[in-house]
Design a protein around this motif. Structure first.
Motif, PDB file in Angstrom:
ATOM      1  N   ILE A 123      -9.475   6.660 -22.972  1.00 25.65           N
ATOM      2  CA  ILE A 123      -9.846   5.539 -23.751  1.00 25.65           C
ATOM      3  C   ILE A 123      -9.741   4.294 -23.270  1.00 25.65           C
ATOM      4  N   ARG A 124     -10.887   3.393 -23.759  1.00 25.87           N
ATOM      5  CA  ARG A 124     -11.039   2.073 -23.184  1.00 25.87           C
ATOM      6  C   ARG A 124     -10.849   1.288 -24.471  1.00 25.87           C
ATOM      7  N   VAL A 125      -9.920   0.161 -24.200  1.00 27.29           N
ATOM      8  CA  VAL A 125      -9.696  -0.847 -25.217  1.00 27.29           C
ATOM      9  C   VAL A 125     -10.231  -2.414 -24.771  1.00 27.29           C
ATOM     10  N   GLY A 126     -11.449  -2.521 -25.396  1.00 24.88           N
ATOM     11  CA  GLY A 126     -12.083  -3.871 -24.986  1.00 24.88           C
ATOM     12  C   GLY A 126     -12.690  -4.489 -26.359  1.00 24.88           C
ATOM     13  N   ALA A 127     -13.660  -5.035 -26.229  1.00 26.31           N
ATOM     14  CA  ALA A 127     -14.414  -5.779 -27.145  1.00 26.31           C
ATOM     15  C   ALA A 127     -13.449  -6.285 -28.397  1.00 26.31           C
ATOM     16  N   ALA A 128     -12.279  -7.264 -27.859  1.00 27.26           N
ATOM     17  CA  ALA A 128     -11.482  -7.751 -29.004  1.00 27.26           C
ATOM     18  C   ALA A 128     -12.107  -8.242 -30.157  1.00 27.26           C
ATOM     19  N   GLN A 129     -13.525  -8.842 -30.108  1.00 31.09           N
ATOM     20  CA  GLN A 129     -13.842  -9.352 -31.310  1.00 31.09           C
ATOM     21  C   GLN A 129     -14.248  -8.270 -32.432  1.00 31.09           C
ATOM     22  N   CYS A 130     -14.258  -7.088 -31.824  1.00 30.67           N
ATOM     23  CA  CYS A 130     -14.385  -5.875 -32.840  1.00 30.67           C
ATOM     24  C   CYS A 130     -13.003  -5.483 -33.442  1.00 30.67           C
ATOM     25  N   GLY A 131     -11.979  -5.999 -33.103  1.00 24.97           N
ATOM     26  CA  GLY A 131     -10.566  -5.824 -33.734  1.00 24.97           C
ATOM     27  C   GLY A 131      -9.591  -4.934 -32.899  1.00 24.97           C
ATOM     28  N   PRO A 186      -1.964   6.449 -15.868  1.00 26.61           N
ATOM     29  CA  PRO A 186      -2.064   6.971 -17.035  1.00 26.61           C
ATOM     30  C   PRO A 186      -2.211   5.888 -18.324  1.00 26.61           C
ATOM     31  N   PHE A 187      -1.371   4.700 -18.229  1.00 28.05           N
ATOM     32  CA  PHE A 187      -1.715   3.562 -18.939  1.00 28.05           C
ATOM     33  C   PHE A 187      -1.646   2.613 -18.217  1.00 28.05           C
ATOM     34  N   PHE A 188      -2.672   1.794 -18.723  1.00 27.45           N
ATOM     35  CA  PHE A 188      -3.061   0.278 -17.683  1.00 27.45           C
ATOM     36  C   PHE A 188      -3.518  -0.604 -18.774  1.00 27.45           C
ATOM     37  N   TYR A 189      -2.628  -1.532 -19.077  1.00 24.54           N
ATOM     38  CA  TYR A 189      -2.935  -2.794 -20.058  1.00 24.54           C
ATOM     39  C   TYR A 189      -2.551  -3.888 -19.547  1.00 24.54           C
ATOM     40  N   PRO A 190      -3.129  -4.503 -18.263  1.00 24.29           N
ATOM     41  CA  PRO A 190      -2.627  -5.394 -17.538  1.00 24.29           C
ATOM     42  C   PRO A 190      -2.714  -6.917 -18.111  1.00 24.29           C
ATOM     43  N   ILE A 217      -5.375   5.494 -20.912  1.00 23.50           N
ATOM     44  CA  ILE A 217      -5.899   4.507 -21.680  1.00 23.50           C
ATOM     45  C   ILE A 217      -5.740   3.237 -20.747  1.00 23.50           C
ATOM     46  N   GLN A 218      -6.852   2.538 -20.869  1.00 21.66           N
ATOM     47  CA  GLN A 218      -7.057   1.105 -20.176  1.00 21.66           C
ATOM     48  C   GLN A 218      -7.673   0.155 -21.018  1.00 21.66           C
ATOM     49  N   GLY A 219      -7.017  -1.195 -20.751  1.00 26.79           N
ATOM     50  CA  GLY A 219      -7.534  -2.501 -21.378  1.00 26.79           C
ATOM     51  C   GLY A 219      -8.279  -3.461 -20.554  1.00 26.79           C
ATOM     52  N   TYR A 220      -9.309  -3.835 -21.086  1.00 25.94           N
ATOM     53  CA  TYR A 220     -10.109  -4.967 -20.417  1.00 25.94           C
ATOM     54  C   TYR A 220     -10.690  -5.614 -21.536  1.00 25.94           C
ATOM     55  N   GLY A 221     -10.262  -6.914 -21.904  1.00 24.73           N
ATOM     56  CA  GLY A 221     -10.797  -7.725 -22.817  1.00 24.73           C
ATOM     57  C   GLY A 221     -10.454  -7.151 -24.232  1.00 24.73           C
ATOM     58  N   GLY A 222      -9.326  -6.509 -24.438  1.00 27.98           N
ATOM     59  CA  GLY A 222      -8.871  -5.687 -25.469  1.00 27.98           C
ATOM     60  C   GLY A 222      -7.945  -6.364 -26.516  1.00 27.98           C
ATOM     61  N   GLY A 223      -8.191  -6.228 -27.760  1.00 34.46           N
ATOM     62  CA  GLY A 223      -7.298  -6.705 -28.825  1.00 34.46           C
ATOM     63  C   GLY A 223      -6.078  -6.273 -28.991  1.00 34.46           C
ATOM     64  N   ALA A 224      -5.431  -6.444 -30.174  1.00 36.30           N
ATOM     65  CA  ALA A 224      -4.002  -5.868 -30.207  1.00 36.30           C
ATOM     66  C   ALA A 224      -4.027  -4.108 -30.084  1.00 36.30           C
ATOM     67  N   LEU A 225      -3.151  -3.772 -29.327  1.00 35.62           N
ATOM     68  CA  LEU A 225      -3.213  -2.053 -29.089  1.00 35.62           C
ATOM     69  C   LEU A 225      -1.734  -1.909 -29.775  1.00 35.62           C
TER      70      LEU A 225
END
Length: 325
Positions: free
Chosen positions: A180-188, A241-245, A213-221
């Motif tokens: 899973i990629r968590v990005g596009a913070a403008q989307c929520g 495994p989990f990367f939200y730096p 799970i990785q975050g790049y420019g992600g919103g609240a996770l």
């Protein structure tokens, strides 16, 4: 990422040293587990609250937990598709519900709000909700499965679900190089709950940077009651495994019930937030169990565990340590 063979002994030797240091720093006593195995939500009610003041010690009591597996999450037993599709699929109707679909080697492009994907088997396929002129926010993916197809996987394969403003619930992601990629913070923000993720090296591995799970420019996770496994080989390593730096535009993090296994560091986080009921399968990491920006957190509760058929068994507390990069 790809790792030269001479680095393999160094990686694991470093991991042993880091683990020893973290165990020494963790001043909380080792708890004798209750073998009843509650969920993460039940465990939270009895855990001890407390801020992470200096990052040197965990807070809260170790609790055995049960996490999703490929047999308990995802598609219902005996499921068969009512519809099959090969190639890309565009969803442009707000509030649309797509159910009992098998899609092969395609992209589900969600271009409207409040779309639900329920009981979908994505074979060599992925879901993206920020390809259109507007965000496909409010997306829900539930009771579904993401697996590879017969085509060869590569280190350039993208995440199977992304990028912002969605919920993943009761899903299995298994045997793919990216989760899973968590990005596009403008989307929520993004919620991942009751989900099993296992990422594996691609068939063609040159420089793999895989994550569960990785975050790049992600919103609240928010992550609840989720298990992430990273498999690696001697010549093909992922990231974590989990990367939200920190330093990559991520916003905030709430973890309550997460079991991780594998990777250089099994859990990497650098954003403000709270981490509770984090469990790391013992001796499965290359460098250390965690790499965390402790000063950004209000709560920290983590332990190494063993895993059995009846759930996890806490072993030792994990001190909050690292930089979170």
């Amino acid at each position: 990422m790809g790792t030269s063979s001479w680095r393999v002994p160094l990686r694991w030797a470093t991991g042993a040293l880091v683990a020893a240091v973290l165990t020494t720093l963790a001043t909380a006593p080792r708890d004798e587990p209750d073998t009843s195995g509650p969920s993460a939500e039940q465990a939270t009610a009895s855990a001890t609250d407390g801020p992470v003041s200096d990052g040197s010690a965990p807070t809260g009591k170790a609790t055995p937990l049960t996490f999703p597996t490929p047999g308990t999450a995802g598609l219902p037993d005996g499921w068969t598709p009512k519809r099959t599709h090969t190639g890309d699929l565009h969803l442009t109707e707000p509030g649309e519900v797509v159910s009992d679909l098998r899609i092969t080697d395609g992209i589900i492009s969600v271009e409207a709000e409040n779309v639900t994907l329920r009981r979908v088997q994505a074979v060599g396929s992925r879901v993206v909700n920020d390809n259109g002129p507007e965000c496909g926010s409010g997306l829900v993916v539930e009771q579904s499965e993401f697996v590879r197809s017969s085509r060869r996987t590569t280190d350039g394969d993208l995440q199977v679900i992304g990028n912002g403003g969605f919920t993943v619930r009761d899903v299995v992601i298994d045997g793919v190089p990216e989760g899973i990629r968590v990005g596009a913070a403008q989307c929520g923000g993004v919620v991942v709950e009751d989900t099993f993720i296992r990422v594996v090296p691609p068939d063609d591995c040159g420089d793999w940077h895989g994550d569960g799970i990785q975050g790049y420019g992600g919103g609240a996770l928010t992550v609840k009651n989720t298990r992430i496994v990273m498999r690696e080989t001697a010549d093909c390593y992922g990231t974590a495994p989990f990367f939200y730096p920190s330093g990559q535009g991520n916003t905030s993090l709430t973890v309550d019930g997460l079991l991780v296994e594998g990777g250089g560091y099994a859990f990497r986080a650098g954003t403000p937030g709270s981490v509770r009921n984090l469990q790391v399968v013992g001796d499965t990491w290359g460098y250390g169990p965690v790499d965390v920006l402790c000063s950004a957190l209000t709560d920290w509760q983590a332990h190494t565990v063993t895993v059995g058929d009846d759930g996890t068994r806490p072993v030792d507390p994990i001190a909050c340590a690292g930089s979170g990069n």
